[in-house]
Design an enzyme around this catalytic site. Structure first.
Site, PDB file in Angstrom:
ATOM      1  N   ASP A  10      29.586  29.585  20.824  1.00 50.91           N
ATOM      2  CA  ASP A  10      30.392  28.365  20.776  1.00 50.91           C
ATOM      3  C   ASP A  10      29.634  27.194  20.168  1.00 50.91           C
ATOM      4  O   ASP A  10      28.404  27.145  20.194  1.00 50.91           O
ATOM      5  CB  ASP A  10      30.821  27.955  22.190  1.00 50.91           C
ATOM      6  N   HIS A  30      37.441  26.571  18.161  1.00 47.00           N
ATOM      7  CA  HIS A  30      36.988  25.949  19.407  1.00 47.00           C
ATOM      8  C   HIS A  30      37.592  24.554  19.573  1.00 47.00           C
ATOM      9  O   HIS A  30      37.340  23.885  20.566  1.00 47.00           O
ATOM     10  CB  HIS A  30      35.459  25.864  19.409  1.00 47.00           C
ATOM     11  N   HIS A  85      34.832  18.307  20.616  1.00 48.34           N
ATOM     12  CA  HIS A  85      34.440  18.956  21.877  1.00 48.34           C
ATOM     13  C   HIS A  85      34.746  18.024  23.054  1.00 48.34           C
ATOM     14  O   HIS A  85      33.881  17.701  23.858  1.00 48.34           O
ATOM     15  CB  HIS A  85      32.948  19.300  21.838  1.00 48.34           C
ATOM     16  N   HIS A  87      25.673  30.037  23.125  1.00 45.87           N
ATOM     17  CA  HIS A  87      25.849  28.877  22.243  1.00 45.87           C
ATOM     18  C   HIS A  87      24.797  28.927  21.135  1.00 45.87           C
ATOM     19  O   HIS A  87      23.617  29.177  21.405  1.00 45.87           O
ATOM     20  CB  HIS A  87      25.712  27.580  23.037  1.00 45.87           C
TER      21      HIS A  87
END
Length: 259
Positions: free
Chosen positions: A57, A108, A112, A203
């Site tokens: 991610d 994603h 964020h 990640h």
């Protein structure tokens, strides 16, 4: 209007925002791994029992993502990278290189952010915008969606469906975003929940986590992949993992051992 009906109307009006908020954030309960794996195996990424899906991610990141690409090349393994649209358009060359090296890109989100307030129009626009960015940069349309922080809301779930994406969270993670994470702790945390048919979350950047923590995920990666291979499991992207007809039953937990 009678006194009783007036009170009922005012009560309903007062409760309406509560109901809207509950409907919005209710799906976030799937963040709990035990609940998700038991009741929503498809959302956990449960797939082929002889396979483990490897996912990353928050990228792409020109500092760290190439290190992961090199490590995956050395391991002969491919993965799925859940990218942020705003990062993708800043470094389209890295996104194209990721795909050229055999990996797949997934969505994603554009940024964020945490989705505490309902914003269905914004969610729909940003997810669709990221889908277009992936397609325009790489020539390939993404298949999967994972919300930032793994916090799924009704608006984001619906937006992903409208964009033709399947939402996939994870069944095992490394908790590699913390300042005290080490390669050993990431390996141990993944191993605690790793099984055939599972989806692993790591990640490939520290853009939204503790500075430098990506070193821990990178250090743990070879042992995680080898542990799966030693157990007779293949490791690869979600495209090789998930059954079109629906989720499979999870396989057995891998035997305990180093890494």
């Amino acid at each position: 209007m009678s006194l009783v009906s007036g009170r009922a109307w005012r009560t309903a009006a007062a409760l309406l925002p509560v109901g809207v908020a509950a409907a919005h954030i209710g799906p976030a309960a799937t963040w709990l791994p035990g609940l998700r794996l038991r009741f929503c195996p498809g959302l956990s990424g449960t797939g082929r029992p002889d396979h483990v899906a490897l996912t990353f991610d928050d990228g792409p990141d020109p500092e760290s993502t190439p290190r992961f690409l090199d490590a995956l090349d050395d391991l002969g393994t491919r993965a799925t990278f859940f990218v942020l649209g705003e990062r993708l358009v800043r470094d389209p060359g890295l996104a194209r290189e990721t795909v050229a090296r055999g990996h797949e890109l997934a969505v994603h989100g554009w940024t964020h952010d945490r989705p505490w307030r309902p914003a269905p129009a914004r969610d729909s626009a940003e997810i669709a915008r990221t889908v277009r960015a992936v397609r325009d940069v790489t020539g390939r349309r993404p298949q999967w969606y994972r919300p930032p922080y793994g916090i799924l809301t009704s608006g984001r779930w619906a937006a992903a469906r409208r964009a033709g994406l399947r939402t996939v969270l994870w069944s095992a993670w490394g908790e590699d975003w913390t300042s005290d994470a080490t390669a050993a702790s990431v390996r141990a945390r993944v191993a605690a929940d790793l099984r055939g048919g599972g989806t692993v979350l790591l990640h490939d950047t520290d853009r939204h986590s503790a500075p430098g923590c990506w070193h821990s995920a990178l250090g743990a990666l070879p042992a995680i992949v080898r542990r799966c291979q030693d157990a007779g499991l293949t490791v690869g992207p979600l495209a090789d993992h998930l059954h079109p007809a629906g989720p499979a039953r999870p396989g057995a937990v891998l035997p305990a051992g180093e890494g």
